[in-house]
Design an enzyme around this catalytic site. Structure first.
Site, PDB file in Angstrom:
ATOM      1  N   LYS A 116       0.801  -1.213   0.000  1.00  0.00           N
ATOM      2  CA  LYS A 116       0.000   0.000   0.000  1.00  0.00           C
ATOM      3  C   LYS A 116       0.842   1.274   0.000  1.00  0.00           C
ATOM      4  O   LYS A 116       0.336   2.344  -0.291  1.00  0.00           O
ATOM      5  CB  LYS A 116      -0.976  -0.003   1.185  1.00  0.00           C
ATOM      6  CG  LYS A 116      -1.956  -1.139   1.036  1.00  0.00           C
ATOM      7  CD  LYS A 116      -3.234  -0.987   1.811  1.00  0.00           C
ATOM      8  CE  LYS A 116      -4.189  -2.011   1.226  1.00  0.00           C
ATOM      9  NZ  LYS A 116      -5.278  -2.459   1.912  1.00  0.00           N
ATOM     10  N   LYS A 204      -8.768 -11.409  -9.429  1.00  0.00           N
ATOM     11  CA  LYS A 204      -9.990 -11.490  -8.626  1.00  0.00           C
ATOM     12  C   LYS A 204     -10.810 -10.203  -8.782  1.00  0.00           C
ATOM     13  O   LYS A 204     -10.263  -9.151  -9.099  1.00  0.00           O
ATOM     14  CB  LYS A 204      -9.650 -11.740  -7.157  1.00  0.00           C
ATOM     15  CG  LYS A 204      -9.171 -10.517  -6.411  1.00  0.00           C
ATOM     16  CD  LYS A 204      -9.199 -10.777  -4.916  1.00  0.00           C
ATOM     17  CE  LYS A 204      -9.052  -9.475  -4.139  1.00  0.00           C
ATOM     18  NZ  LYS A 204     -10.249  -8.649  -4.136  1.00  0.00           N
ATOM     19  N   LYS A 207     -13.201  -4.268  -5.417  1.00  0.00           N
ATOM     20  CA  LYS A 207     -14.002  -3.046  -5.484  1.00  0.00           C
ATOM     21  C   LYS A 207     -13.183  -1.871  -5.977  1.00  0.00           C
ATOM     22  O   LYS A 207     -13.725  -0.945  -6.566  1.00  0.00           O
ATOM     23  CB  LYS A 207     -14.697  -2.742  -4.157  1.00  0.00           C
ATOM     24  CG  LYS A 207     -13.844  -2.655  -2.928  1.00  0.00           C
ATOM     25  CD  LYS A 207     -14.699  -2.193  -1.756  1.00  0.00           C
ATOM     26  CE  LYS A 207     -14.647  -3.055  -0.533  1.00  0.00           C
ATOM     27  NZ  LYS A 207     -13.347  -3.257   0.112  1.00  0.00           N
TER      28      LYS A 207
HETATM   29  P1  ATP Z   1      -9.873  -3.607  -2.454  1.00  0.00           P
HETATM   30  O1  ATP Z   1      -9.816  -3.612  -3.954  1.00  0.00           O
HETATM   31  O2  ATP Z   1     -10.051  -2.240  -1.889  1.00  0.00           O
HETATM   32  O3  ATP Z   1      -8.762  -4.404  -1.822  1.00  0.00           O
HETATM   33  P2  ATP Z   1     -11.620  -5.848  -2.110  1.00  0.00           P
HETATM   34  O4  ATP Z   1     -12.802  -6.020  -3.014  1.00  0.00           O
HETATM   35  O5  ATP Z   1     -10.440  -6.713  -2.338  1.00  0.00           O
HETATM   36  O6  ATP Z   1     -11.244  -4.322  -2.102  1.00  0.00           O
HETATM   37  P3  ATP Z   1     -11.416  -6.016   0.748  1.00  0.00           P
HETATM   38  O7  ATP Z   1     -11.994  -4.898   1.559  1.00  0.00           O
HETATM   39  O8  ATP Z   1      -9.947  -6.062   0.499  1.00  0.00           O
HETATM   40  O9  ATP Z   1     -12.195  -6.042  -0.654  1.00  0.00           O
HETATM   41  O10 ATP Z   1     -11.873  -7.383   1.386  1.00  0.00           O
HETATM   42  C1  ATP Z   1     -13.089  -7.565   2.094  1.00  0.00           C
HETATM   43  C2  ATP Z   1     -13.358  -9.048   2.239  1.00  0.00           C
HETATM   44  O11 ATP Z   1     -13.793  -9.594   0.976  1.00  0.00           O
HETATM   45  C3  ATP Z   1     -12.132  -9.886   2.611  1.00  0.00           C
HETATM   46  O12 ATP Z   1     -12.539 -10.899   3.522  1.00  0.00           O
HETATM   47  C4  ATP Z   1     -11.678 -10.508   1.310  1.00  0.00           C
HETATM   48  O13 ATP Z   1     -10.998 -11.740   1.516  1.00  0.00           O
HETATM   49  C5  ATP Z   1     -13.007 -10.713   0.599  1.00  0.00           C
HETATM   50  N1  ATP Z   1     -12.871 -10.640  -0.870  1.00  0.00           N
HETATM   51  C6  ATP Z   1     -12.355  -9.613  -1.561  1.00  0.00           C
HETATM   52  N2  ATP Z   1     -12.420  -9.834  -2.874  1.00  0.00           N
HETATM   53  C7  ATP Z   1     -12.988 -11.071  -3.032  1.00  0.00           C
HETATM   54  C8  ATP Z   1     -13.311 -11.877  -4.177  1.00  0.00           C
HETATM   55  N3  ATP Z   1     -13.087 -11.444  -5.406  1.00  0.00           N
HETATM   56  N4  ATP Z   1     -13.896 -13.076  -3.959  1.00  0.00           N
HETATM   57  C9  ATP Z   1     -14.128 -13.505  -2.698  1.00  0.00           C
HETATM   58  N5  ATP Z   1     -13.835 -12.800  -1.587  1.00  0.00           N
HETATM   59  C10 ATP Z   1     -13.285 -11.590  -1.736  1.00  0.00           C
HETATM   60 MG    MG Z   2      -8.580  -6.452  -1.084  1.00  0.00          MG
END
Ligand code: ATP
Ligand code: MG
Length: 337
Positions: A116, A204, A207
């Site tokens: 980060k 993956k 968001k």
């Molecule tokens: P960012 O892009 O900001 O990292 P993110 O979509 O990866 O956002 P996080 O806030 O990092 O979301 O993660 C929130 C939860 O969702 C965590 O438990 C993470 O393991 C799960 N998660 C994130 N992306 C996925 C995905 N594509 N499939 C399944 N679980 C996910």
């Molecule tokens: Mg993430």
């Protein structure tokens, strides 16, 4: 104190279908399965939210995130506690005390911090220090199981290390959370679910991805969402089978269908075996997503802010009692009381 399962959902912005299927639903299932033997602490990590920029209004998002759990079918009883981190000041206080035990070297080694902060001229202290706050979040409640993604395992190990260090130096007060391996076993999923990016299925779904067609947000209109499924990237092999390596797009659709319908993945795969028309599979998944989103949105909209605030009030009374008791013991051991 009975053992605790603890989880927090960061609410800096809306969540994706991946967050829902991979994090929220498994947590709700876990809570519903175990709330007779464990305390279930579900907290809104608002002090973690302010580390980075926030889309929209934080206070509204906070309530919204509790509504997500309720709309996903969490069963309420006296062992399920919802609270806002910032309403339990012991988190910040213990964070400071633990800061004085943690070292710069340890925090510098955190890969999340490295990722980060890479390439930035100026990096907030919050990003550097949040693993220590996370340790406080866990240790205040003797939390044993903290269902987190693999990306958080290193922070969990740090929590264990800080707890051990404190116990050795000042006296046995902290219960160590389970090791990452034990956590995974407890959640009985050998590997976490990873929903893929719809346009770029080698990655993956995230968001933070800018491309709108890559991700489904839970508040997309159901029609928007089904269109995104229809335009998902697939391949030219013309075979519907589960092969994440060679056919990640098609495999992702099968995975999504299984998770939404509750039909085991193997059964979904057999249903489609031998089929060649990707359009048919897409249509089926698009419909499942459409129905999921419209049901979910309707449920969220029927839950009032008042209902959530009442739950938080009860949960925060509980959390403050438990956390203040632990903090007091820590302060005593350190000679502050
Ligand atoms: P960012 O892009 O900001 O990292 P993110 O979509 O990866 O956002 P996080 O806030 O990092 O979301 O993660 C929130 C939860 O969702 C965590 O438990 C993470 O393991 C799960 N998660 C994130 N992306 C996925 C995905 N594509 N499939 C399944 N679980 C996910
Ligand atoms: Mg993430």
């Amino acid at each position: 104190m009975s053992q605790t399962i603890l989880t927090g959902l960061r609410v800096n912005s809306e969540i994706t279908l991946g967050n829902y299927l991979g994090a929220l639903l498994p947590m709700v299932r876990l809570a519903n399965e175990h709330s007779d033997e464990y305390e279930i602490n579900i907290f809104v990590p608002d002090l973690h939210s302010v580390i980075s920029e926030i889309d929209g209004k934080l206070s509204e998002n906070l309530l919204q995130s509790i509504k997500f759990y309720l709309a996903s079918g969490i069963k309420l009883n006296q062992h399920v506690h919802f609270y806002r981190q910032s309403r339990v000041p012991a988190h910040s206080e213990l964070c400071w005390l633990l800061n004085c035990l943690a070292t710069m070297g340890e925090l510098n080694r955190m890969t999340q911090f490295k990722d980060k902060s890479a390439g930035k001229d100026s990096v907030g202290v919050g990003i550097f220090d949040y693993p220590v706050l996370m340790a406080a979040d866990i240790l205040l409640y003797n939390a044993k199981y903290i269902p987190v993604g693999e990306d958080q395992f290193q922070h969990l190990e740090l929590t264990r290390k800080l707890a051990e260090r404190f116990n050795r130096r000042f006296g046995e007060i902290f219960v160590l959370p389970a090791t990452p391996l034990e956590q995974v076993k407890f959640m009985h999923q050998s590997e976490g679910i990873r929903i893929r990016d719809l346009q770029n299925p080698e990655k993956k779904m995230s968001k933070s991805t800018v491309a709108e067609n890559s991700k489904i947000m839970l508040f997309d209109t159901p029609e928007q969402a089904s269109k995104k499924i229809m335009s998902a990237t697939t391949d030219s092999l013309g075979k519907i089978q589960f092969d994440m390596f060679n056919q990640p797009g098609i495999s992702n659709l099968l995975q999504i269908e299984s998770l939404i319908s509750g039909v085991p993945l193997q059964d979904v795969i057999s249903t489609w075996a031998g089929e060649t028309h990707y359009g048919d599979l897409k249509q089926k998944v698009a419909e499942s997503v459409r129905v999921l989103l419209s049901d979910f949105q309707e449920k969220v909209n029927t839950i009032s802010d008042q209902q959530v605030l009442e739950l938080l009030e009860q949960g925060e009374a509980y959390a403050n009692k438990v956390a203040n008791h632990k903090l007091y013991q820590v302060q005593q051991l350190m000679g502050l009381r």
